[in-house]
Design an enzyme around this catalytic site. Sequence first.
Site, PDB file in Angstrom:
ATOM      1  N   MET A  75       0.791  -1.340   0.018  1.00 36.82           N
ATOM      2  CA  MET A  75       0.021   0.093   0.117  1.00 36.82           C
ATOM      3  C   MET A  75       0.764   1.201  -0.088  1.00 36.82           C
ATOM      4  O   MET A  75       0.457   2.406   0.224  1.00 36.82           O
ATOM      5  CB  MET A  75      -1.049   0.069   1.403  1.00 36.82           C
ATOM      6  N   LYS A  76       2.142   1.071  -0.140  1.00 34.10           N
ATOM      7  CA  LYS A  76       3.019   2.402  -0.193  1.00 34.10           C
ATOM      8  C   LYS A  76       2.641   2.993  -1.635  1.00 34.10           C
ATOM      9  O   LYS A  76       2.709   2.290  -2.575  1.00 34.10           O
ATOM     10  CB  LYS A  76       4.454   1.896  -0.003  1.00 34.10           C
ATOM     11  N   GLU A 274       4.937  -0.774  14.623  1.00 30.17           N
ATOM     12  CA  GLU A 274       5.912  -1.498  13.759  1.00 30.17           C
ATOM     13  C   GLU A 274       6.866  -2.173  14.444  1.00 30.17           C
ATOM     14  O   GLU A 274       8.022  -1.974  14.239  1.00 30.17           O
ATOM     15  CB  GLU A 274       6.643  -0.500  12.715  1.00 30.17           C
ATOM     16  N   TRP A 323       6.405  -5.382  12.671  1.00 31.59           N
ATOM     17  CA  TRP A 323       6.958  -5.211  11.241  1.00 31.59           C
ATOM     18  C   TRP A 323       7.426  -6.458  10.776  1.00 31.59           C
ATOM     19  O   TRP A 323       8.693  -6.532  10.402  1.00 31.59           O
ATOM     20  CB  TRP A 323       7.819  -3.964  11.253  1.00 31.59           C
TER      21      TRP A 323
HETATM   22  C1  XIL Z   1      10.170  -0.681   5.096  1.00 37.48           C
HETATM   23  C2  XIL Z   1      10.066  -2.174   4.489  1.00 37.48           C
HETATM   24  O1  XIL Z   1       9.681  -2.901   5.558  1.00 37.48           O
HETATM   25  C3  XIL Z   1      11.411  -2.218   3.669  1.00 37.48           C
HETATM   26  O2  XIL Z   1      11.267  -3.633   3.085  1.00 37.48           O
HETATM   27  C4  XIL Z   1      11.405  -1.132   2.938  1.00 37.48           C
HETATM   28  O3  XIL Z   1      12.790  -1.258   2.060  1.00 37.48           O
HETATM   29  C5  XIL Z   1      11.696   0.115   3.444  1.00 37.48           C
HETATM   30  O4  XIL Z   1      10.400   0.372   4.125  1.00 37.48           O
HETATM   31  N1  XIL Z   1       9.219   2.673   8.598  1.00 37.48           N
HETATM   32  C6  XIL Z   1       8.176   2.476   7.981  1.00 37.48           C
HETATM   33  C7  XIL Z   1       8.096   1.470   7.095  1.00 37.48           C
HETATM   34  O5  XIL Z   1       7.103   3.050   8.190  1.00 37.48           O
HETATM   35  O6  XIL Z   1       6.930   1.614   6.142  1.00 37.48           O
HETATM   36  C8  XIL Z   1       9.132   0.725   6.756  1.00 37.48           C
HETATM   37  O7  XIL Z   1       9.001  -0.441   6.016  1.00 37.48           O
HETATM   38  C9  XIL Z   1       9.967   0.589   7.774  1.00 37.48           C
HETATM   39  C10 XIL Z   1      10.191   1.700   8.649  1.00 37.48           C
END
Ligand code: XIL
EC number: 3.2.1.8
Length: 363
Positions: A75-76, A274, A323
């Site tokens: 969802m990014k 997370e 996370w």
């Molecule tokens: C991370 C993902 O898990 C990785 O796979 C990606 O390379 C970078 O992003 N903070 C957040 C998350 O809000 O969206 C991030 O997720 C980790 C740090």
Amino acid sequence: MKFFFFPTGLAAMILLACTMKETANVVQTVPPTTLAEASPFPVGFAINPSPMQNNARYRQTVTQEASSITADLAMKPSRISPQKGVFNFEGADYLVDFARSQKKRVHGHTLVWYINTSPEWLKQLRDSTELETTLREYIQTVGTHFKGKVASWDVVNEAFDNNQGAIRRDSVDKSGRTLFNVGKILGNDYVARMFQYAHKADPGARLFYNDYGQETIPAKLNAIVAMATDFQQRGIPIHGLGLQMHISIDTPDAGIETAIRKLADTGLLIHISELDVAMNPGKKKDFIATPALIEQQYQKYKFVVSTYKKVVPVSQQFGITFWGVDDGTSWIPGHCQCTDYALPFDAQFARKRAYQGFLDGLH
Ligand code: XIL
């Protein structure tokens, strides 16, 4: 008679001994509960479509242990809109369909993020009107697509600078070069407007501001509390605050407790959004998870959960999300370029001491 009695009694004793051993084994290896069953608040994992489809143990663990899910990547903005005007919901829809079929909550993550997962085309925008319009339309399209299916959104992720705590975070490339700064282009109050756009798109969704390092950077924590309080006073639709909690065994307990307490004092929903607890914060090359480190990780998980339960009023307990699921697919080793074991399941999906720490923190 005697001849028959003796062996029968012996057999019974042997049978009883075996049963007890069996029972002891069963108690040790199969706790009578799962995280979702044991916890009074939702427990979630950040997950990805690919292992959900291809790894039966990953899927089974999520199915059994979670009551909530967050999309790790799907969802990014870079996944949903890789090109301007193009929207690809395939991965996210897959996760949402899974969650709905299993009656699990979906937490949306994330509508606006300063850079890392902003698509390349979005990073090129410098004109304030164009950037604002683009973000508004993005939120409108995505929020409407998931309306009624996603319980909540991280509307803006990581807007605050780590040092000054102002909403002026530079977007940098991998080498640290500043690319642009959303706060400077749109004005610091852009965060409030993103919440208004999200509320318009899905008035039923609970809207969160989400950030990391709040347990170790007081200026950032205070700035987030001040912003949330300001939003509440101005009637900006904010419902919750996310503490990412990417911590380590060395993160001081006092900072964790202060962050949870100060956020809870706002009266908003609180999501530990997370959670992972790194065991190798020094990024040692020849890292070995010794029993002492495993015990420290157990204690840290227990502390986070017990503090959340103690400090956050029940009506504000939005839940705790890990996370990732297991050490084999965790983002931490890739991020730190080191060996680590930050999650409650090992790479074979066995429950770790960290898992027990979560359970023990509930009591
Ligand atoms: C991370 C993902 O898990 C990785 O796979 C990606 O390379 C970078 O992003 N903070 C957040 C998350 O809000 O969206 C991030 O997720 C980790 C740090």
